[in-house]
Design a protein around this motif. Structure first.
Motif, PDB file in Angstrom:
ATOM      1  N   GLN A 114       0.825  -1.203   0.000  1.00 46.99           N
ATOM      2  CA  GLN A 114       0.000   0.000   0.000  1.00 46.99           C
ATOM      3  C   GLN A 114       0.868   1.264   0.000  1.00 46.99           C
ATOM      4  O   GLN A 114       0.598   2.222  -0.727  1.00 46.99           O
ATOM      5  CB  GLN A 114      -0.921   0.002   1.229  1.00 46.99           C
ATOM      6  N   ASN A 165       0.075   5.186   6.173  1.00 44.30           N
ATOM      7  CA  ASN A 165       0.010   4.787   7.575  1.00 44.30           C
ATOM      8  C   ASN A 165      -0.972   5.654   8.354  1.00 44.30           C
ATOM      9  O   ASN A 165      -1.559   5.202   9.334  1.00 44.30           O
ATOM     10  CB  ASN A 165       1.401   4.827   8.211  1.00 44.30           C
ATOM     11  N   ARG A 168      -4.364   4.005   7.600  1.00 41.81           N
ATOM     12  CA  ARG A 168      -4.488   2.739   8.335  1.00 41.81           C
ATOM     13  C   ARG A 168      -4.674   3.001   9.827  1.00 41.81           C
ATOM     14  O   ARG A 168      -5.462   2.334  10.498  1.00 41.81           O
ATOM     15  CB  ARG A 168      -3.254   1.876   8.084  1.00 41.81           C
ATOM     16  N   ALA A 187      -8.342   3.058   2.457  1.00 40.53           N
ATOM     17  CA  ALA A 187      -6.877   3.061   2.557  1.00 40.53           C
ATOM     18  C   ALA A 187      -6.254   4.405   2.250  1.00 40.53           C
ATOM     19  O   ALA A 187      -5.038   4.572   2.402  1.00 40.53           O
ATOM     20  CB  ALA A 187      -6.302   2.005   1.617  1.00 40.53           C
ATOM     21  N   ASN A 224       4.244   2.201  14.418  1.00 35.16           N
ATOM     22  CA  ASN A 224       4.662   1.116  13.529  1.00 35.16           C
ATOM     23  C   ASN A 224       5.618   0.172  14.249  1.00 35.16           C
ATOM     24  O   ASN A 224       6.361   0.587  15.142  1.00 35.16           O
ATOM     25  CB  ASN A 224       5.340   1.682  12.282  1.00 35.16           C
ATOM     26  N   ASP A 242      -5.136  -3.760  14.395  1.00 39.69           N
ATOM     27  CA  ASP A 242      -5.878  -4.437  13.334  1.00 39.69           C
ATOM     28  C   ASP A 242      -5.405  -5.883  13.228  1.00 39.69           C
ATOM     29  O   ASP A 242      -4.479  -6.304  13.927  1.00 39.69           O
ATOM     30  CB  ASP A 242      -5.756  -3.690  12.002  1.00 39.69           C
ATOM     31  N   ALA A 249      -6.137  -7.177   4.858  1.00 42.10           N
ATOM     32  CA  ALA A 249      -4.800  -6.698   5.223  1.00 42.10           C
ATOM     33  C   ALA A 249      -3.745  -7.065   4.172  1.00 42.10           C
ATOM     34  O   ALA A 249      -2.585  -6.675   4.314  1.00 42.10           O
ATOM     35  CB  ALA A 249      -4.396  -7.270   6.573  1.00 42.10           C
ATOM     36  N   TYR A 252      -1.013  -4.816   2.953  1.00 41.32           N
ATOM     37  CA  TYR A 252      -0.056  -4.352   3.959  1.00 41.32           C
ATOM     38  C   TYR A 252       1.091  -5.333   4.165  1.00 41.32           C
ATOM     39  O   TYR A 252       1.827  -5.232   5.146  1.00 41.32           O
ATOM     40  CB  TYR A 252      -0.783  -4.082   5.283  1.00 41.32           C
TER      41      TYR A 252
END
Length: 318
Positions: A114, A165, A168, A187, A224, A242, A249, A252
């Motif tokens: 992504q 990010n 997300r 997204a 992260n 998540d 997902a 990702y």
């Protein structure tokens, strides 16, 4: 009269003949030795502990080269592929792709599909995935609350400010009941898409989210995995995340990435596949038990990238 005695050969001439023969033999031997040594030298340049592959050095951009599994990976690259891997550390997510594009590094391994799709579309670049590593959960950490519901009204929450990010992270906050996004979010959602909220969301550089949490300037933060590991944030501080095993997902999945012209490079493909070696996986899964390892092929990952890039272009009106 008796017959004359037979004449003896001329001694000086015989000696000269022998010297000539010896000299010729020496020349032949020297030539043979030179050829043999030359061949052996050539073999030395190409023969390695890993077989007949020539020695190479490959620079790979990463987000945290101090992680234990990288040492195992680097050692295996040398012993199995005769490749010296030079890990180049980047503390800022915005740097590894331009560095790869400009030839400062040969590969990078820090991003998911992504993120790469958004980069390629925004920068007009063509970096391609050549191997998968794993999908990590994206956690919401708090040092004061034990669950999202314990966060007080108006509490400050930090999320990464890079486009992907950030989106997300917002989806994690929405699933935790802390906000709602326009049309349910996607997204490519941004802070501007927040419709209702219980908390005050602030977007900062991804590398600063853990620090903001630890300093007490925010009550919670989306961090992260690599930055959480560097900051030694305990898993007991995770209050929401998540699900990396969910089919949604898939974009990702973290990847090894190369310039488009190098996507079929045999050495680079072998380096990407080396992440799946049992020795690497033993260390990796011990450190990241919640990650979902992915060994999808380069072709499949590139097809996924094309799909997500099409979505990114649509979202950006390109």
């Amino acid at each position: 009269m008796s017959s004359p005695a037979p004449a003896l050969p001329d001694k000086p001439k015989r000696r000269g003949l022998l010297i000539g023969i010896v000299a010729a033999v020496v020349v032949v031997v020297v030539v043979i030795v030179a050829v043999v040594l030359g061949t052996r030298n050539d073999d030395t340049a190409t023969t390695t502990a890993a077989g007949s592959a020539p020695a190479q050095t490959v620079k790979i951009g990463v987000a945290d080269k101090s992680l234990d599994y990288w040492k195992t990976y680097v050692d295996l690259a040398k012993s199995k592929l005769n490749v010296t891997v030079d890990l180049v550390n980047f503390s800022d997510y915005s740097l590894p792709n331009p560095a790869l594009s400009q030839g400062e590094i040969d590969l990078n391994q820090f991003q998911h599909i992504q993120y790469l799709a958004n980069y390629d579309v925004t920068a007009g670049d063509d970096i391609q995935p050549i191997g998968g590593t794993a999908i990590y959960p994206l956690p919401l950490y708090s040092t004061t609350a034990k669950s999202p519901s314990e966060l007080p009204e108006g509490a400050k929450v930090a999320i990464p400010n890079d486009d992907i990010n950030q989106a997300r992270g917002l989806l994690v906050l929405q699933s935790a009941g802390l906000l709602t996004l326009k049309d349910g979010g996607n997204a490519f959602s941004s802070i501007d898409d927040i419709e209702t909220k219980k908390v005050d969301v602030t977007a900062v550089d991804a590398s600063q989210t853990a620090g903001a949490l630890q300093s007490g300037s925010v009550a919670a933060a989306i961090v992260n995995v690599n930055y959480a590991t560097s900051a030694k944030l305990p898993e007991t501080d995770i209050i929401a995340k998540d699900d990396p095993s969910d089919p949604s997902a898939a974009p990702y999945v973290n990847i090894f990435a190369a310039r488009a012209k190098d996507k079929d490079n045999e050495t680079y493909l072998k380096l990407a596949a080396l992440f799946q070696d049992p020795a690497v996986q033993t260390v990796f899964t011990k450190d990241y038990p919640n990650a979902v390892v992915s060994d999808r092929s380069a072709a499949d990952l590139q097809a996924d990238l094309a799909t997500v890039e099409a979505d990114a272009k649509a979202a950006k009106g390109k």
